[in-house]
Design a protein around this motif. Structure first.
Motif, short mmCIF file in Angstrom:
data_model
loop_
_atom_site.label_atom_id
_atom_site.label_comp_id
_atom_site.label_asym_id
_atom_site.label_seq_id
_atom_site.Cartn_x
_atom_site.Cartn_y
_atom_site.Cartn_z
N VAL A 77 20.32 -1.30 14.49
CA VAL A 77 19.53 -2.11 13.58
C VAL A 77 19.19 -1.25 12.37
N TYR A 78 19.17 -1.88 11.22
CA TYR A 78 18.92 -1.19 9.97
C TYR A 78 17.68 -1.77 9.29
N LEU A 79 17.06 -0.94 8.47
CA LEU A 79 15.97 -1.42 7.63
C LEU A 79 16.22 -0.92 6.22
N GLN A 80 16.64 -1.82 5.35
CA GLN A 80 16.82 -1.50 3.95
C GLN A 80 15.49 -1.69 3.25
N MET A 81 14.99 -0.62 2.65
CA MET A 81 13.68 -0.64 2.01
C MET A 81 13.87 -0.41 0.51
N ASP A 82 13.57 -1.43 -0.26
CA ASP A 82 13.68 -1.37 -1.72
C ASP A 82 12.30 -1.50 -2.35
N SER A 83 12.23 -1.13 -3.62
CA SER A 83 10.96 -1.22 -4.36
C SER A 83 9.83 -0.57 -3.58
N LEU A 84 10.09 0.61 -3.08
CA LEU A 84 9.11 1.30 -2.24
C LEU A 84 7.85 1.64 -3.02
N LYS A 85 6.74 1.56 -2.30
CA LYS A 85 5.43 1.84 -2.87
C LYS A 85 4.79 3.01 -2.11
N PRO A 86 3.87 3.71 -2.74
CA PRO A 86 3.19 4.80 -2.01
C PRO A 86 2.55 4.33 -0.71
N TRP A 104 10.56 2.84 22.63
CA TRP A 104 10.33 3.39 21.29
C TRP A 104 11.26 4.55 21.02
N GLY A 105 11.75 4.60 19.78
CA GLY A 105 12.48 5.77 19.34
C GLY A 105 11.52 6.79 18.78
N GLN A 106 12.06 7.94 18.44
CA GLN A 106 11.23 8.93 17.76
C GLN A 106 10.99 8.43 16.35
N GLY A 107 9.92 8.82 15.75
CA GLY A 107 9.62 8.36 14.41
C GLY A 107 10.48 9.04 13.37
N THR A 108 10.64 8.37 12.25
CA THR A 108 11.28 8.98 11.10
C THR A 108 10.33 8.80 9.91
N LEU A 109 10.04 9.91 9.25
CA LEU A 109 8.99 9.91 8.23
C LEU A 109 9.53 9.44 6.90
N VAL A 110 8.82 8.49 6.32
CA VAL A 110 9.10 8.00 4.98
C VAL A 110 7.91 8.36 4.09
N THR A 111 8.19 9.08 3.03
CA THR A 111 7.14 9.47 2.09
C THR A 111 7.51 8.95 0.71
N VAL A 112 6.62 8.17 0.12
CA VAL A 112 6.86 7.59 -1.20
C VAL A 112 5.86 8.21 -2.17
N SER A 113 6.38 8.91 -3.15
CA SER A 113 5.51 9.57 -4.13
C SER A 113 5.27 8.65 -5.32
N SER A 114 4.09 8.78 -5.91
CA SER A 114 3.74 7.92 -7.05
C SER A 114 4.16 8.56 -8.36
#
Length: 114
Positions: A77-86, A104-114
Motif C-alpha cells: 500500500v502506498y501513501l502519496q502525500m502532496d502539498s505537505l504542511k508543517p 503495525w509496521g515500524q514508523g517512518t518519520l515525515v518532517t515538513v519544514s516551514s
C-alpha cells in the motif's frame, strides 16, 4: 504478518513524499491496510485506509492532498502525500487489520519544514 514501511524524510512545505508499506505473512483478501500517524505528544490518528470493499477513506485533514493506493500483487500500500504542511510532521505507521487483529509496521518519520 509483518509490515515494512519506507519513504519518510525531510521535505519543505508544499513538497511531496510517497510512503510504501509491504505486508508479508498470512494475508487475506479482505484484510484492510492503511496509514496512521502520530505527532509528539498526540495520539495515533487515522490518515487513510481501504475499507473491506476497497474504497479509500481519508481523514478530513488530508483530503485532497493525500492519496492512498495499493498493489495487491505485491501486498503493498502506498501513501502519496502532496502539498505537505508543517502540521503533517509525524511518525507514520502502516496498519493491517485482519478481523479483530491489528498489525503495525515500524514508523517512518515525515518532517515538513516551514
Amino acid at each position: 504478518v509483518q509490515l515494512q514501511a519506507s519513504g519518510g524524510g525531510l521535505v519543505q512545505a508544499g513538497g511531496s513524499l510517497r510512503l510504501s508499506c509491504t505486508a508479508s505473512g498470512s494475508i487475506f483478501s479482505d484484510d484492510r491496510m492503511g496509514w496512521y500517524r502520530q505527532a509528539p505528544g498526540n495520539p495515533r490518528d487515522l490518515v487513510a485506509y481501504f475499507t473491506s470493499d476497497g474504497s479509500p477513506v481519508y481523514a478530513d485533514s488530508v483530503k485532497g492532498r493525500f492519496t492512498i493506493s495499493r498493489d495487491n500483487a505485491k501486498n503493498t500500500v502506498y501513501l502519496q502525500m502532496d502539498s505537505l504542511k508543517p502540521e503533517d510532521t509525524a511518525e507514520y505507521y502502516c496498519n493491517l487489520q485482519s478481523g479483530p487483529i491489528f498489525y503495525w509496521g515500524q514508523g517512518t518519520l515525515v518532517t515538513v519544514s516551514s
